[in-house]
Design an enzyme around this catalytic site. Structure first.
Site, PDB file in Angstrom:
ATOM      1  N   GLU A 170       0.809  -1.225   0.000  1.00  0.00           N
ATOM      2  CA  GLU A 170       0.000   0.000   0.000  1.00  0.00           C
ATOM      3  C   GLU A 170       0.839   1.270   0.000  1.00  0.00           C
ATOM      4  O   GLU A 170       0.634   2.178   0.806  1.00  0.00           O
ATOM      5  CB  GLU A 170      -0.967  -0.011   1.189  1.00  0.00           C
ATOM      6  CG  GLU A 170      -1.921  -1.191   1.162  1.00  0.00           C
ATOM      7  CD  GLU A 170      -2.857  -1.245   2.361  1.00  0.00           C
ATOM      8  OE1 GLU A 170      -2.808  -0.313   3.205  1.00  0.00           O
ATOM      9  OE2 GLU A 170      -3.613  -2.216   2.485  1.00  0.00           O
ATOM     10  N   ASN A 216       2.089  -5.239  -3.057  1.00  0.00           N
ATOM     11  CA  ASN A 216       0.705  -5.558  -2.702  1.00  0.00           C
ATOM     12  C   ASN A 216      -0.086  -4.278  -2.467  1.00  0.00           C
ATOM     13  O   ASN A 216       0.385  -3.365  -1.785  1.00  0.00           O
ATOM     14  CB  ASN A 216       0.702  -6.412  -1.421  1.00  0.00           C
ATOM     15  CG  ASN A 216      -0.644  -7.037  -1.122  1.00  0.00           C
ATOM     16  OD1 ASN A 216      -1.233  -7.686  -1.979  1.00  0.00           O
ATOM     17  ND2 ASN A 216      -1.125  -6.855   0.098  1.00  0.00           N
ATOM     18  N   HIS A 258     -10.266  -6.383  -1.745  1.00  0.00           N
ATOM     19  CA  HIS A 258     -11.271  -6.011  -0.738  1.00  0.00           C
ATOM     20  C   HIS A 258     -12.409  -5.291  -1.462  1.00  0.00           C
ATOM     21  O   HIS A 258     -12.264  -4.143  -1.876  1.00  0.00           O
ATOM     22  CB  HIS A 258     -10.663  -5.090   0.314  1.00  0.00           C
ATOM     23  CG  HIS A 258      -9.641  -5.744   1.188  1.00  0.00           C
ATOM     24  ND1 HIS A 258      -9.946  -6.802   2.016  1.00  0.00           N
ATOM     25  CD2 HIS A 258      -8.323  -5.491   1.366  1.00  0.00           C
ATOM     26  CE1 HIS A 258      -8.853  -7.172   2.681  1.00  0.00           C
ATOM     27  NE2 HIS A 258      -7.861  -6.405   2.291  1.00  0.00           N
ATOM     28  N   GLU A 289      -6.006 -10.759  -0.627  1.00  0.00           N
ATOM     29  CA  GLU A 289      -6.767 -10.470   0.601  1.00  0.00           C
ATOM     30  C   GLU A 289      -8.257 -10.377   0.291  1.00  0.00           C
ATOM     31  O   GLU A 289      -8.946  -9.453   0.725  1.00  0.00           O
ATOM     32  CB  GLU A 289      -6.283  -9.153   1.228  1.00  0.00           C
ATOM     33  CG  GLU A 289      -4.799  -9.090   1.528  1.00  0.00           C
ATOM     34  CD  GLU A 289      -4.372  -7.789   2.188  1.00  0.00           C
ATOM     35  OE1 GLU A 289      -5.224  -7.125   2.827  1.00  0.00           O
ATOM     36  OE2 GLU A 289      -3.185  -7.436   2.078  1.00  0.00           O
ATOM     37  N   ASP A 291     -12.075 -10.362   0.191  1.00  0.00           N
ATOM     38  CA  ASP A 291     -13.331 -10.449   0.930  1.00  0.00           C
ATOM     39  C   ASP A 291     -14.312  -9.493   0.276  1.00  0.00           C
ATOM     40  O   ASP A 291     -13.928  -8.596  -0.465  1.00  0.00           O
ATOM     41  CB  ASP A 291     -13.176 -10.166   2.435  1.00  0.00           C
ATOM     42  CG  ASP A 291     -12.451  -8.868   2.757  1.00  0.00           C
ATOM     43  OD1 ASP A 291     -12.492  -7.924   1.939  1.00  0.00           O
ATOM     44  OD2 ASP A 291     -11.836  -8.778   3.831  1.00  0.00           O
TER      45      ASP A 291
END
Length: 397
Positions: A170, A216, A258, A289, A291
């Protein structure tokens, strides 16, 4: 030649899975792929299907189902928090390896790969580090050396045990930040400048010649305007291209995934196009990651199926879009959900205005949701000529 840098991933695992999946059906044992786990089905394609692991849940004697599913359903694991700097070195010079070591041993016992998360991030840093920089007791030169030492120490400890490292996490701003023009953000860019990114990858490579090294980030699932001033995916693409031109040993780009059902999100072809564009640079990709959260309206919380069902269906569609795109691009090596059960999801604790949740593939009682079934069906029904075994780059040097 560039093509020589690519190798087939998990050839033995693929062969093993293929053998299992082609066992002849008998009257007493008809072949049923739906009875297989996500991890086993992914290995048919050389794809690792993994989960982030909450070590507190893993060690909860009153919750054995969490450990059972974490051990059996997935082919790779990621430490949700145990490998972050504040967890590893809460006191300067004193590392606490217990939780991270436990995850690595858990994976070894269960034949799972490990994604290392994360070496360099502006969040979840130890207080002694951030306060030392703030009060001037840690100089910029000392900070750079502390970062080098941290990366070297952690990667050396797990050398040969980590498949993929999230080296830098990030580093890029969002269009809603100030200023709105995309830029390098956070503690490390502010104190060391953007050159820390290349340094971090070089230090990680020196510590482990064989691990795959990833950048990432979130909100890079698809391209937008194509202008790096406001298109984060384009900014990251151009950043990676620039790092490669400097011979920085970056092997992959992780898209976190996400998502939320309240947003428009993307279709499979948009996501596939983004993965292909990164693959054209010669790097691997992964969803790291995943979700899909939903707003927990009063109706949802009251159990109104008219509000719950559309959210479950939308979540399943979003999980599936990312999986299908990953399957379509051979350089997409892994698909990791960020926690697998709503019982231990990070989402409700972070998104509370308005409250959000329902973000994982199992409910709070460990019952698989529609999203789980869609991921399974994607893996079952995908195959040649459209889906082929994964290919991965050899680690850059």
């Amino acid at each position: 030649m560039k093509l020589r840098r690519w190798i087939t991933v998990g050839a033995v695992a693929v062969a093993t899975a293929a053998a299992v999946n082609t066992l002849p059906a008998t009257a007493n044992r008809p072949y049923d792929p739906t009875a297989q786990t996500l991890g086993a089905l992914g290995l048919r394609h050389g794809l690792q299907v993994g989960t982030a692991v909450d070590l507190a849940a893993l060690n909860d004697a009153n919750d054995p189902e969490y450990r059972r599913l974490a051990a059996s359903e997935f082919s790779s694991v990621t430490a949700e928090n145990a490998m972050k700097w504040e967890s590893l070195e809460p006191t300067r010079g004193a590392y606490d390896w217990a939780a991270a070591d436990q995850l690595v041993e858990f994976a070894k016992r269960n034949g799972q790969s490990v994604r290392g998360h994360v070496l360099v991030w502006h969040n979840q840093l130890p207080a002694w580090l951030t306060s030392g920089v703030a009060d001037g007791s840690i100089t910029k030169q000392e900070l750079r050396e502390l970062l080098r030492k941290h990366i070297t120490t952690v990667v050396n400890r797990y050398k040969g045990k980590i498949w993929q490292w999230d080296v830098v996490n990030e580093a890029v701003s969002d269009p809603w930040d100030t200023p709105s023009t995309l830029h390098y953000k956070g503690f490390w860019a502010q104190n060391l400048g953007p050159g820390y990114i290349a340094d971090a990858f070089r230090w990680a490579r020196a510590a482990d010649p064989r691990a795959l090294l990833f950048y990432n980030d979130y909100n890079i699932e698809a391209f937008g305007s194509g202008n790096p001033a406001d298109d984060k995916t384009q900014f990251v693409h151009d950043m990676v291209k620039g790092l490669l031109a400097q011979r920085v040993p970056i092997d992959g780009v992780g898209s976190q995934g996400h998502l939320g059902t309240q947003y428009g999100n993307y279709d499979t072809l948009q996501v596939t196009a983004a993965l292909k564009k990164f693959a054209a640079l010669g790097v691997a990709t992964a969803f790291t990651e995943v979700d899909v959260r939903s707003e927990l309206t009063e109706g949802v919380q009251a159990g109104n199926s008219a509000e719950i069902n559309p959210r479950l269906q939308a979540a399943a569609a979003n999980f599936s879009v990312l999986m299908k795109a990953c399957l379509a691009v051979r350089s997409c090596l892994s698909y990791t959900v960020w926690g697998f059960t709503d019982r231990h999801s990070w989402v409700p604790g972070w998104f509370n205005d308005p409250p959000q949740g329902m973000a994982t593939i199992y409910d709070e009682n460990y019952q698989p949701k529609r999203a789980y079934q869609e991921l399974k069906s994607d893996l079952i029904f995908a195959g040649p000529p459209y889906v082929l075994p994964r290919v991965a780059p050899r680690p850059r040097h």
